[in-house]
Design a protein around this motif. Structure first.
Motif, PDB file in Angstrom:
ATOM      1  N   GLY A 269       0.801  -1.225   0.000  1.00  0.00           N
ATOM      2  CA  GLY A 269       0.000   0.000   0.000  1.00  0.00           C
ATOM      3  C   GLY A 269       0.831   1.271   0.000  1.00  0.00           C
ATOM      4  O   GLY A 269       0.335   2.338   0.331  1.00  0.00           O
ATOM      5  N   THR A 270       2.104   1.192  -0.403  1.00  0.00           N
ATOM      6  CA  THR A 270       3.013   2.329  -0.281  1.00  0.00           C
ATOM      7  C   THR A 270       3.076   3.242  -1.505  1.00  0.00           C
ATOM      8  O   THR A 270       3.784   4.229  -1.478  1.00  0.00           O
ATOM      9  CB  THR A 270       4.440   1.837   0.020  1.00  0.00           C
ATOM     10  OG1 THR A 270       4.840   0.937  -1.009  1.00  0.00           O
ATOM     11  CG2 THR A 270       4.505   1.136   1.369  1.00  0.00           C
ATOM     12  N   ALA A 271       2.348   2.926  -2.535  1.00  0.00           N
ATOM     13  CA  ALA A 271       2.381   3.768  -3.737  1.00  0.00           C
ATOM     14  C   ALA A 271       1.568   5.040  -3.526  1.00  0.00           C
ATOM     15  O   ALA A 271       0.790   5.148  -2.574  1.00  0.00           O
ATOM     16  CB  ALA A 271       1.833   2.992  -4.934  1.00  0.00           C
ATOM     17  N   ARG A 272       1.752   5.993  -4.426  1.00  0.00           N
ATOM     18  CA  ARG A 272       0.912   7.201  -4.428  1.00  0.00           C
ATOM     19  C   ARG A 272      -0.314   6.883  -5.274  1.00  0.00           C
ATOM     20  O   ARG A 272      -0.338   7.113  -6.479  1.00  0.00           O
ATOM     21  CB  ARG A 272       1.686   8.391  -4.991  1.00  0.00           C
ATOM     22  CG  ARG A 272       2.870   8.795  -4.123  1.00  0.00           C
ATOM     23  CD  ARG A 272       3.592   9.976  -4.694  1.00  0.00           C
ATOM     24  NE  ARG A 272       3.919   9.725  -6.106  1.00  0.00           N
ATOM     25  CZ  ARG A 272       4.509  10.590  -6.904  1.00  0.00           C
ATOM     26  NH1 ARG A 272       4.852  11.768  -6.454  1.00  0.00           N
ATOM     27  NH2 ARG A 272       4.765  10.290  -8.164  1.00  0.00           N
ATOM     28  N   TRP A 273      -1.340   6.344  -4.611  1.00  0.00           N
ATOM     29  CA  TRP A 273      -2.513   5.816  -5.301  1.00  0.00           C
ATOM     30  C   TRP A 273      -3.385   6.923  -5.852  1.00  0.00           C
ATOM     31  O   TRP A 273      -3.698   7.878  -5.171  1.00  0.00           O
ATOM     32  CB  TRP A 273      -3.327   4.934  -4.361  1.00  0.00           C
ATOM     33  CG  TRP A 273      -2.560   3.751  -3.891  1.00  0.00           C
ATOM     34  CD1 TRP A 273      -2.027   3.562  -2.645  1.00  0.00           C
ATOM     35  CD2 TRP A 273      -2.165   2.622  -4.656  1.00  0.00           C
ATOM     36  NE1 TRP A 273      -1.342   2.379  -2.606  1.00  0.00           N
ATOM     37  CE2 TRP A 273      -1.402   1.786  -3.812  1.00  0.00           C
ATOM     38  CE3 TRP A 273      -2.378   2.237  -5.965  1.00  0.00           C
ATOM     39  CZ2 TRP A 273      -0.877   0.568  -4.258  1.00  0.00           C
ATOM     40  CZ3 TRP A 273      -1.844   1.035  -6.405  1.00  0.00           C
ATOM     41  CH2 TRP A 273      -1.107   0.221  -5.545  1.00  0.00           C
ATOM     42  N   VAL A 274      -3.791   6.763  -7.093  1.00  0.00           N
ATOM     43  CA  VAL A 274      -4.805   7.607  -7.707  1.00  0.00           C
ATOM     44  C   VAL A 274      -6.165   6.994  -7.377  1.00  0.00           C
ATOM     45  O   VAL A 274      -7.103   7.686  -7.010  1.00  0.00           O
ATOM     46  CB  VAL A 274      -4.590   7.708  -9.235  1.00  0.00           C
ATOM     47  CG1 VAL A 274      -5.727   8.459  -9.902  1.00  0.00           C
ATOM     48  CG2 VAL A 274      -3.243   8.359  -9.525  1.00  0.00           C
TER      49      VAL A 274
END
Length: 65
Positions: free
Chosen positions: A12-17
């Protein structure tokens, strides 16, 4: 070797759109252009040719107007 996209989904570490049940989209660390976004199915597939039509259609339907 673990899949980098599966790792991002697990951690869950991404920069989620957006993160949905079938599709997720995130901003890459080194974008090629402003607004560059990667769209991936949430299930693992080896490559685009291994991905069934359903998940591909889900990805397109989510982000094409």
């Amino acid at each position: 070797m673990e899949c980098v996209f599966c790792d991002l989904l697990k951690s869950g570490t991404a920069r989620w759109v957006t993160r949905q049940s079938a599709v997720a989209a995130f901003a890459p660390l080194n974008p090629l252009a402003p607004g560059h976004t990667l769209v991936i199915p949430t299930e693992h597939y080896a490559d685009i040719f291994d991905t069934p039509p359903g998940p591909l259609a889900d990805a397109m339907a989510e982000f094409v107007g």
